[in-house]
Motif scaffolding. Structure first.
Motif, short mmCIF file in Angstrom:
data_model
loop_
_atom_site.label_atom_id
_atom_site.label_comp_id
_atom_site.label_asym_id
_atom_site.label_seq_id
_atom_site.Cartn_x
_atom_site.Cartn_y
_atom_site.Cartn_z
N SER A 18 41.00 45.57 46.56
CA SER A 18 39.56 45.47 46.58
C SER A 18 38.96 44.03 46.35
O SER A 18 37.92 43.61 47.10
CB SER A 18 39.04 46.01 45.54
OG SER A 18 39.69 47.34 45.20
N CYS A 19 39.69 43.36 45.82
CA CYS A 19 39.18 41.99 45.08
C CYS A 19 40.00 40.75 45.92
O CYS A 19 39.48 39.51 45.70
CB CYS A 19 39.65 41.74 43.63
SG CYS A 19 39.12 43.27 42.75
N CYS A 70 45.09 44.71 38.92
CA CYS A 70 44.49 43.63 39.15
C CYS A 70 43.57 43.45 37.81
O CYS A 70 43.03 44.29 37.35
CB CYS A 70 43.54 44.19 40.41
SG CYS A 70 42.12 42.93 40.62
N CYS A 115 44.85 42.08 45.57
CA CYS A 115 44.37 43.35 45.37
C CYS A 115 43.51 43.64 46.58
O CYS A 115 42.89 43.21 47.33
CB CYS A 115 43.27 43.02 44.31
SG CYS A 115 42.38 44.65 43.79
N CYS A 131 39.71 44.65 38.67
CA CYS A 131 39.41 46.02 38.83
C CYS A 131 40.42 46.96 38.22
O CYS A 131 40.09 48.21 38.41
CB CYS A 131 38.86 46.17 40.35
SG CYS A 131 40.31 46.42 41.23
ZN LIG Z 1 40.98 44.23 41.82
#
Ligand SMILES: [Zn+2]
Ligand SMILES: NC(=O)c1ccc[n+]([C@@H]2O[C@H](COP(=O)([O-])OP(=O)(O)OC[C@H]3O[C@@H](n4cnc5c(N)ncnc54)[C@H](O)[C@@H]3O)[C@@H](O)[C@H]2O)c1
Length: 377
Positions: free
Chosen positions: A139-140, A162, A137, A165
């Motif tokens: 972001s993650c 994801c 992901c 998120c």
């Molecule tokens: Zn994420």
């Protein structure tokens, strides 16, 4: 003691028969146990490619009276006999669990309770044990989404999100350590087979290894079984002048590995100890989309027919899964050698000369999916 005599269950089938040839060529004594499952062997007889130097026994892996004496006479067991279709397993539950989980249970029961000299068990596992492959992901970081929900598929929103998120995630190579999600009965039985064999192997000190096959392709794969691999299904459509039908938008990524590379890796698993007690990915380590497979096959066949993009998903399908093959490389020295184009060219040449021909049964299989409600509207 060196392994001399190998029992290959399912050795009349596609992967098993190639392994039988390789083992015979390496001067092993080989016995095959196979029940000539009618869906695979429509003639009801041993296939024309059956190796004359191997011994063939017709029987069922659920039948102790035939399985036990063969296990007791072997130095190694390669257990490939199985019912093999993901879609079909969702409505033939009893058969899939019986043959796959039950047959493996019987093998282990024999190994635990009878006096044997088996020094290695190789059990066929599958990419199916992963469910969705591994993702990253933005972001993650690492993310492991589950199966997409029916309403996501109905909205034609094909890429997994994801779980943390909700953003769209990027597929990455899938290592053996990825959390396992079984999303259909077939994959559950493959997971059971692998876990059971590795557990009994560790408990009783019998070296065991579970190859997780990705999408294996090559000569002898069934062209007429509509429940079999996607490359064979596309090819049999093209050879019958029908368009290959692609689910979703065709952007699903898979890992296609040549049967010859698979056999090389299996021989390493039998002869070396590096991967003992482990599940091991067998793939090419390269990614190709389903639409690219359909187009490449069309080009290599010389067909003008364009694939049909159905823009509909199947309830049990994953979006992407491509192998991380570093474990096979580091533990066994495995390196795939056959390129996708070379491998597909070989598959096509074989299909054109195949005595069994390619009967296109795809429409029947699609109807069945519709009737069972497995094709999302
Ligand atoms: Zn994420
Ligand atoms: N082909 C792939 O891409 C792939 C991918 C992942 C896992 N696998 C696994 O690899 C193994 C071999 O697959 P394959 O592609 O060669 O399939 P296949 O169908 O060509 O071969 C399986 C063989 O097992 C036999 N068989 C089925 N039920 C039996 C029973 N009850 N008793 C005895 N024999 C029986 C069949 O007659 C057949 O000859 C299977 O365990 C399968 O789950 C294959």
């Amino acid at each position: 003691m060196k392994i001399q005599h190998v029992l290959v269950t399912g050795g009349a089938g596609y992967i098993g028969s190639h392994l039988v040839d390789a083992l015979v060529a390496r001067e092993y004594r080989v016995t095959v146990l196979d029940n000539l499952e009618p869906q695979v062997h429509r003639s009801g007889t041993w296939p024309s490619y059956a190796n004359p130097k191997a011994r063939y026994v017709r029987g069922d892996v659920r039948d102790r009276s035939v399985f036990e004496p063969l296990v007791l006479d072997a130095d190694a067991v390669v257990h490939f006999a199985a019912a093999v279709s993901v879609g079909q397993s969702m409505y033939q539950v009893d058969r899939y669990v019986g043959v796959n989980t039950g047959g493996t249970g019987l093998l282990l029961d024999i190994l635990v309770n009878a006096k044997h000299r088996v020094q290695k068990v190789v059990v066929a596992s599958s990419v199916g044990v992963y469910g969705e492959g591994a993702y990253r992901c933005p972001s993650c970081g690492p993310s492991f989404p589950g199966l997409r929900a029916a309403d996501q598929l109905a909205a034609r929103d094909w890429e997994p999100h994801c779980p943390a998120c909700g953003r769209t995630t990027e597929p990455v190579a899938t290592p053996e350590g990825k959390p396992l999600y079984r999303d259909n009965i077939y994959s559950m039985t493959k997971y059971h087979q692998e876990e059971m064999v590795l557990l009994i192997g560790k408990t009783y000190g019998i070296p065991a290894v579970a190859p997780r096959f990705f999408n294996v392709y090559g000569p002898r794969q069934s062209l007429s079984n509509p429940y079999a691999g996607v490359a064979a299904i596309f090819l049999s459509r093209l050879l019958n002048n029908h368009e290959p039908v692609v689910f979703e938008d065709g952007g699903q990524l898979r890992d296609f590995v040549s049967i010859h590379d698979v056999v090389d890796c299996l021989v390493l698993m039998l002869e070396q100890a590096g991967a003992d007690f482990l599940p091991v990915n067998i793939g090419s380590g390269t990614r190709i989309s389903i639409l690219d497979i359909a187009r490449t096959l069309g080009r290599l066949v010389g067909s003008q027919i364009e694939p049909k993009v159905l823009n509909q998903g199947r309830a049990f399908d994953i979006r992407h899964c491509v192998a991380d093959i570093s474990r096979a490389a580091t533990t066994l020295g495995f390196q795939p050698k056959v390129s996708f184009e070379d491998g597909m060219t070989e598959l096509i040449e074989w299909a054109r000369s195949s005595p069994d021909g390619a009967t296109d049964m795809f429409d029947k299989a699609l109807d069945e999916l519709r009737q069972k409600g497995l094709l999302v509207k």
